[in-house]
Design an enzyme around this catalytic site. Sequence first.
Site, short mmCIF file in Angstrom:
data_model
loop_
_atom_site.label_atom_id
_atom_site.label_comp_id
_atom_site.label_asym_id
_atom_site.label_seq_id
_atom_site.Cartn_x
_atom_site.Cartn_y
_atom_site.Cartn_z
N ASP A 138 0.80 -1.22 0.00
CA ASP A 138 0.00 0.00 0.00
C ASP A 138 0.84 1.27 0.00
O ASP A 138 2.05 1.24 0.22
CB ASP A 138 -0.97 0.00 1.21
N ASN A 183 -7.83 -3.14 14.06
CA ASN A 183 -9.20 -3.42 13.60
C ASN A 183 -9.25 -4.62 12.65
O ASN A 183 -10.26 -4.86 12.01
CB ASN A 183 -9.78 -2.18 12.90
N HIS A 193 -7.38 -5.05 9.92
CA HIS A 193 -7.07 -4.81 8.50
C HIS A 193 -5.78 -5.52 8.08
O HIS A 193 -4.90 -5.76 8.91
CB HIS A 193 -7.04 -3.31 8.15
N GLU A 200 -9.66 -2.32 4.82
CA GLU A 200 -10.29 -1.95 6.09
C GLU A 200 -11.59 -2.74 6.28
O GLU A 200 -12.15 -3.27 5.32
CB GLU A 200 -10.60 -0.45 6.09
C1 F6R Z 1 1.40 -1.60 6.09
C2 F6R Z 1 0.16 -2.32 6.17
C3 F6R Z 1 -0.66 -2.38 7.42
C4 F6R Z 1 0.18 -2.70 8.67
C5 F6R Z 1 -0.71 -2.66 9.92
C6 F6R Z 1 0.11 -2.88 11.17
O1 F6R Z 1 1.95 -1.69 4.80
O2 F6R Z 1 -0.22 -2.87 5.20
O3 F6R Z 1 -1.67 -3.33 7.28
O4 F6R Z 1 0.76 -3.96 8.52
O5 F6R Z 1 -1.35 -1.43 9.99
O6 F6R Z 1 0.96 -1.79 11.36
P1 F6R Z 1 2.10 -1.80 12.47
O7 F6R Z 1 3.06 -2.85 12.06
O8 F6R Z 1 2.72 -0.43 12.42
O9 F6R Z 1 1.43 -2.12 13.76
#
Ligand code: F6R
Length: 240
Positions: free
Chosen positions: A67, A136, A138, A143
């Site tokens: 992303d 959440n 994701h 999302e």
């Molecule tokens: C990032 C991504 C997100 C993260 C998730 C966890 O490229 O795709 O899904 O993996 O938000 O983020 P952290 O590792 O910062 O807790």
Amino acid sequence: MKLIRVKNYEEMSEKAAALLGETVAKKGDSVLGLATGSTPVGMYQRLADAHNAGKLNLSGVCGVNLDEYIGIGGDHELSYRYFMSKNFYSLFGFDESRAHIPNGLAADLPKECDRYDALIEKLGGIDLQVLGIGRNGHIGFNEPDEVFLKNTHIAELDEDTRAANARFFERPADVPSKALTMGIGAIMAAKEILLLVSGSEKAQALKDAMTGDIDPRLPASILQLHPNVTVIADEAALQK
Ligand code: F6R
């Protein structure tokens, strides 16, 4: 889903680097689906160290990131392209023409989504997809929603996601509200998936993803349907 229990973040990173290293040792030109965020940083450091020590050769792989924020260019220090360069690629002198990330500044965003899906297809799909998980549930920026979206798409970021990511920005209001994200289709088509989870704030999402209903309101729950998922989770993330 295969679960590997580890003590803490360090052990998770160690184990993740070892497993990813095995995939690359078997197939030097692996297409690696990669994530940003705090979770994979320790793994990236270890992989770069292994490459620099001559124990692993990462020069033939391709990186395909999940992303990117919309409205931020790749040279902006808060962009995910910049993040990947700083936390992984620059650590071992990777040829960044082999690193792919959606372009959050594309003039035609739907076209950019199509380009990204076509690119993944042209590369032959993803050999190993690394995932973190949001509080959440994701994965990527898929999302919670009423449906699972298959293709790369424009995602409206949840308030919880924006709050979680505010730590990287000077003011919470600066966190972009939209991103481009790989869809569930490309993630689920990966030959192998590595889900990394550390910390108590992820515990409920992890439990629901692994044992709850398969429900687009908890996007990671779809991983129950993938035949080759390894979850590496630490004690804090497994406390529920
Ligand atoms: C990032 C991504 C997100 C993260 C998730 C966890 O490229 O795709 O899904 O993996 O938000 O983020 P952290 O590792 O910062 O807790």
